[in-house]
Design an enzyme around this catalytic site. Structure first.
Site, PDB file in Angstrom:
ATOM      1  N   ASP B  11      54.462  34.652  23.220  1.00 28.97           N
ATOM      2  CA  ASP B  11      55.871  35.007  23.408  1.00 28.97           C
ATOM      3  C   ASP B  11      56.404  35.443  22.058  1.00 28.97           C
ATOM      4  OD1 ASP B  11      55.871  34.400  26.064  1.00 28.97           O
ATOM      5  OD2 ASP B  11      56.850  32.450  25.852  1.00 28.97           O
ATOM      6  N   ASP B 130      59.108  35.363  37.386  1.00 33.45           N
ATOM      7  CA  ASP B 130      59.539  34.011  37.027  1.00 33.45           C
ATOM      8  C   ASP B 130      60.263  33.432  38.238  1.00 33.45           C
ATOM      9  OD1 ASP B 130      58.661  34.529  34.407  1.00 33.45           O
ATOM     10  OD2 ASP B 130      60.601  35.403  33.865  1.00 33.45           O
TER      11      ASP B 130
END
Lengths: 194, 250
Positions: B11, B130
């Protein structure tokens, strides 16, 4: 000196990076006169087959590739384009390898994506020297080259398909040697020795 | 035999690797180029590189970083975060990315997926989803998990596959960062529903969690971040232990 053929379908940079890591002098070009100065050619490919073939026709690269006598390596889509015909976009290909390209029709995930090993290898083939059946290579493809007289290694995903082919100076690999860690480097090193 | 993939996720925020808990509280986890090289050397099967601030700040993903990563690693990697056009995708692939990950932009404009797959092939397009359980229903969230949508995970996953997505990266927001294990039930369900490879994400904390994932579901890859970044599980050790349990591992 290796020439990487650029034809708007590809991961030329990944191949270029892999050759740089092997300290091989190379350049990327779509110009036949420039490509003529290379000792060998790599024909990478990520993309859609029929639009890639149309691009090759439009730019004159198709005619150029057909007359190449130097060692030539098609990778992934580049290998599929060496064949007779592809179901992807229902299009004729370069016809250098005597095989058809089919879509996977399986009760399994498509694309075939990930690391897989080779089988029924022609272990004496210059491209495959030192490769063993437990070596894994990175594949990512939804279409496959049917096994044929020109197959030098197979891979199994639901069915057996050509993982590597060769006819005369034309070699092809369905997997991505530039993305296959040490085993892939070995394939590229072998090609650079041909 | 096709091997199960172990996929470290990097990330990225402002050019650094970060990791949060339940999508918040970001901690610095190191230089992404060095981490990418380390993971490649250690036997990671693929890397996922997500610019988690890009969608929110509406800035393009860091092309330069992609070029640097591509120069040092020889395994596949994908790039995501704020990608919403064919042109951005072309830039990233030209910079050396093998695949791109599309998330929020697919929700705003689903036809983006078919535009991308017709240009680059479906194998280049990972759609990331997500999701979070709300009143017993897995609901799709966008913008780094900040925005809930009305979409049900099952319907949206199916639609993405129909649009041509080559791979699904499913992140359980409830499990993410908790180290309590993957969301096995939902992952198995979506994987059975969709005929493309599924990458499981969210919740890895121990070797057992990976073993359970591959034993109890047919997903093709396991993604994890913090446990690798902070050295809690070393990739060679993880792969050796999974092999001992007869899981197909490179």
């Amino acid at each position: 000196m290796t020439g990487i053929i650029s034809y708007n379908a590809g991961n030329t940079r990944s191949v270029s990076n892999a050759l740089a890591r092997l300290k091989e002098e190379h350049f990327i070009s779509d110009s036949p006169s420039e490509l003529d100065s290379a000792d060998r050619l790599i024909f990478p490919g990520v993309g859609e087959a029929s639009s890639a073939m149309q691009h090759l026709k439009r730019t004159g690269l198709e005619q150029y590739i057909l007359q190449v006598k130097r060692p030539f390596l098609g990778i992934c889509l580049g290998m599929q384009l060496l064949c007779q015909y592809t179901e992807e976009g229902d299009h004729s290909c370069l016809g250098l390898i005597d095989a058809q390209v089919r879509r996977f029709r399986l009760q399994m995930d498509v694309p075939h994506m990930g690391w897989n090993n080779l089988k029924q290898m022609s272990t004496s083939n210059s491209l495959l020297l030192g490769i063993v059946p437990t070596d894994d290579f990175y594949f990512v493809h939804s279409y496959y080259v049917e096994p044929s007289i020109d197959t030098i290694a197979k891979c199994k995903y639901g069915l057996d398909f050509s993982a590597a082919v060769q006819k005369d100076n034309f070699y092809g690999v369905q997997f991505h040697p530039e993305k296959s860690s040490k085993c892939g480097e070995k394939i590229l090193e072998n090609f650079l020795q041909i | 035999m096709l091997k199960k993939r172990i996929v470290p996720c990097l990330d990225i925020a402002d050019g650094r690797t970060v990791k949060g808990v339940n999508f918040h509280d970001l901690i610095d986890a190191g230089d992404p180029v060095l981490l990418a090289q380390k993971y490649s050397d250690l036997g990671a099967d693929e890397l996922v590189f997500l610019d988690i601030t890009a969608t929110v700040e509406k800035r393009p993903t860091l092309i330069r970083l992609v070029e640097q990563i591509s120069a040092v690693i020889n395994i596949p990697f994908s790039v995501g975060g704020g990608i919403s056009t064919v042109e951005q995708t072309r830039e990233l692939i030209s910079a050396g990315a093998d695949k791109v990950t599309i998330n929020s932009a697919a929700v705003s404009r689903p036809e983006l997926i078919s535009e991308l797959t017709s240009q680059f092939g479906s194998q280049c397009i990972i759609t990331a989803v997500d999701y979070k359980m709300i009143d017993g229903v897995a609901r799709v969230h966008t913008h780094g998990g900040r925005r809930a949508t009305d979409l049900r995970l099952q319907d949206w996953s199916q639609q993405l596959v129909d649009l041509g997505a080559g791979e699904l990266l499913l992140t359980s927001m409830d499990h993410d960062g908790t180290k309590q294990g993957y969301d096995l039930e939902i992952l198995a369900q979506i994987d059975a529903l969709c005929a493309v490879p599924v990458i499981a994400s969210g919740g890895a904390g121990t070797v057992e969690h990976f073993a359970d994932l591959f034993a109890q579901t047919a997903v093709s890859a396991a993604l994890a971040a913090s446990i690798f970044h902070f050295g809690e599980i070393e990739i060679p050790d993880l792969k050796a232990q999974l092999k001992q349990r007869n899981i197909a591992i490179r």
